[in-house]
Design an enzyme around this catalytic site. Structure first.
Site, short mmCIF file in Angstrom:
data_model
loop_
_atom_site.label_atom_id
_atom_site.label_comp_id
_atom_site.label_asym_id
_atom_site.label_seq_id
_atom_site.Cartn_x
_atom_site.Cartn_y
_atom_site.Cartn_z
CG ASN A 10 -2.02 -0.91 1.26
OD1 ASN A 10 -2.41 -1.41 0.21
ND2 ASN A 10 -2.56 -1.20 2.42
CG ASP A 12 0.45 3.18 4.73
OD1 ASP A 12 -0.35 2.53 4.02
OD2 ASP A 12 1.07 2.69 5.69
CE LYS A 39 -3.72 -4.81 8.73
NZ LYS A 39 -3.13 -3.81 9.62
N GLY A 40 1.21 -6.56 4.21
CA GLY A 40 2.13 -7.49 3.56
C GLY A 40 3.52 -6.89 3.46
CD GLU A 136 -3.96 -4.71 4.51
OE1 GLU A 136 -2.92 -4.52 3.86
OE2 GLU A 136 -4.31 -3.99 5.46
CG ASN A 179 -5.42 -7.52 17.08
OD1 ASN A 179 -6.49 -8.13 17.13
ND2 ASN A 179 -5.24 -6.47 16.30
N GLY A 213 -1.59 -5.57 23.20
CA GLY A 213 -1.34 -4.13 23.39
C GLY A 213 -0.42 -3.88 24.58
CB THR A 239 0.73 3.05 11.51
OG1 THR A 239 -0.12 4.10 11.95
CG2 THR A 239 0.17 2.41 10.26
CG ASP A 243 2.00 -4.92 9.80
OD1 ASP A 243 1.18 -5.84 10.01
OD2 ASP A 243 1.69 -3.84 9.27
O1 RIB Z 1 -0.67 -2.56 9.67
C1 RIB Z 1 -0.48 -1.27 9.18
C2 RIB Z 1 -0.86 -1.20 7.73
O2 RIB Z 1 -2.26 -1.43 7.62
C3 RIB Z 1 -0.63 0.14 7.08
O3 RIB Z 1 0.65 0.27 6.54
C4 RIB Z 1 -1.76 0.23 6.06
O4 RIB Z 1 -1.33 0.22 4.74
C5 RIB Z 1 -2.69 -0.94 6.37
O5 RIB Z 1 -2.55 -1.96 5.48
#
Ligand code: RIB
Length: 307
Positions: A10, A12, A39-40, A136, A179, A213, A239, A243
């Site tokens: 993605n 962002d 996420k990937g 995703e 989570n 968390g 964010t 990952d």
């Molecule tokens: O886990 C964070 C990610 O979730 C972000 O980078 C966003 O692109 C979404 O996929």
């Protein structure tokens, strides 16, 4: 042993806001930043920076070539990232003054996987290799079936959680990294202990890593339960923290390290990531994570000696 991460890429768009905008309200942001994400991609960056041999498979648009370049710079194999018809997937991310976020996704090319592409991308993988999936991209069930038939070890991070996850052949998963909210949905329970019990009953052959968390994380496999606390830090942007945890945990396990070591490294890597802005750009390299763990251990040894 190699790991194939079949997942999203993605762009962002990150807006710095005072608070997450509620329905019906319009607010101004103080900053817009554009980061690499998904996420990937984030998990492949974390795997590569943690020292694993990772191949990323996925699809970008002509506007997303820089995502592929970033992965190549990190040392990931990008030969299975193809260019599709749509624009690259993106995420609209609000980050509030406490570093908490809210995310809206647009799938774009992340939903352009085809049967033919999957077969081609998995062709070189075999028994003993690992497959990592999130939620995703399209055709996850098919990817799992093929990988399972080849004897690959399947790791699932069911994020973001939705109905599609519940329809996957979950009995083929060897390791879940999830989570509390994802665990609750999958288990139909709300308390962490009950979530673990239910998931252990339902997937007796799978390893579970549940992140909680501020309450840290728990590893559970058959009768073994290992708990890991967080390493406190000043939160700038959460964010990509999950990952980072996932990539670091898996890289450590692939090196043959025990779950305790893997959880400690993953927790430290995630802590460093939340202290920095952005998703992929915030992911630390292994030497930094190891140095931070050593430093923390030295401090706690010092405290023990002073007791
Ligand atoms: O886990 C964070 C990610 O979730 C972000 O980078 C966003 O692109 C979404 O996929």
């Amino acid at each position: 042993m190699r790991i194939l991460n079949y997942g999203s890429l993605n762009i962002d768009y990150v807006y710095t806001v005072d608070h997450i905008v509620p329905g019906g309200e319009t607010i101004s942001s103080s900053r817009l930043q554009v980061f690499t994400g998904g996420k990937g991609l984030n998990q492949s960056v974390a795997l590569a920076r943690a020292g694993a041999a990772v191949s990323h498979a996925g699809c970008i648009g002509t506007d997303g070539q820089f995502l592929k370049e970033l992965l190549a710079d990190c040392g990931a194999d990008t030969s299975r990232i193809t260019t599709g018809r749509e624009r690259t997937g993106n995420a609209i991310i609000q980050v509030d003054r406490n570093g908490q976020n809210a995310i809206v996704l647009f799938s774009g090319t992340n939903r352009e996987m085809t049967e033919e592409k999957i077969e081609r991308d998995l062709a070189d993988f075999s028994e003993g290799d690992w497959l990592l999936l999130q939620n995703e991209i399209n055709l996850n069930a098919r990817i799992m079936e093929l990988a399972y038939a080849k004897g690959m070890r399947i790791v699932l991070n069911p994020s973001p959680m939705d109905e599609d996850i519940l329809a996957l052949p979950l009995e083929k998963v060897s390791c879940f990294i999830l989570n509390e909210l994802e665990g609750a949905r999958l288990a139909g329970e709300t308390e962490p202990e009950q979530i673990l019990q239910k998931l252990l009953q339902r997937f007796p052959e799978a390893e579970l890593v549940l992140t909680l968390g501020q309450d840290g994380s728990v590893y559970a496999y058959r009768d073994t339960v290992i708990r890991q606390g967080i390493f406190p830090c000043k939160t700038v942007d959460t964010t990509g923290a999950g990952d980072t945890f996932t990539g670091y945990y898996l890289a450590s396990r692939m090196r043959g390290e025990d779950p305790e070591t893997a959880m400690r490294l993953a927790a430290m890597a995630a802590s460093i990531a939340v202290s920095r802005p952005g998703a992929a750009p915030s992911i630390p390299v292994l030497s930094e994570v190891e140095a931070a763990v050593r430093e923390t251990c030295k401090k706690s040894d010092g405290l023990d000696a002073a007791d």
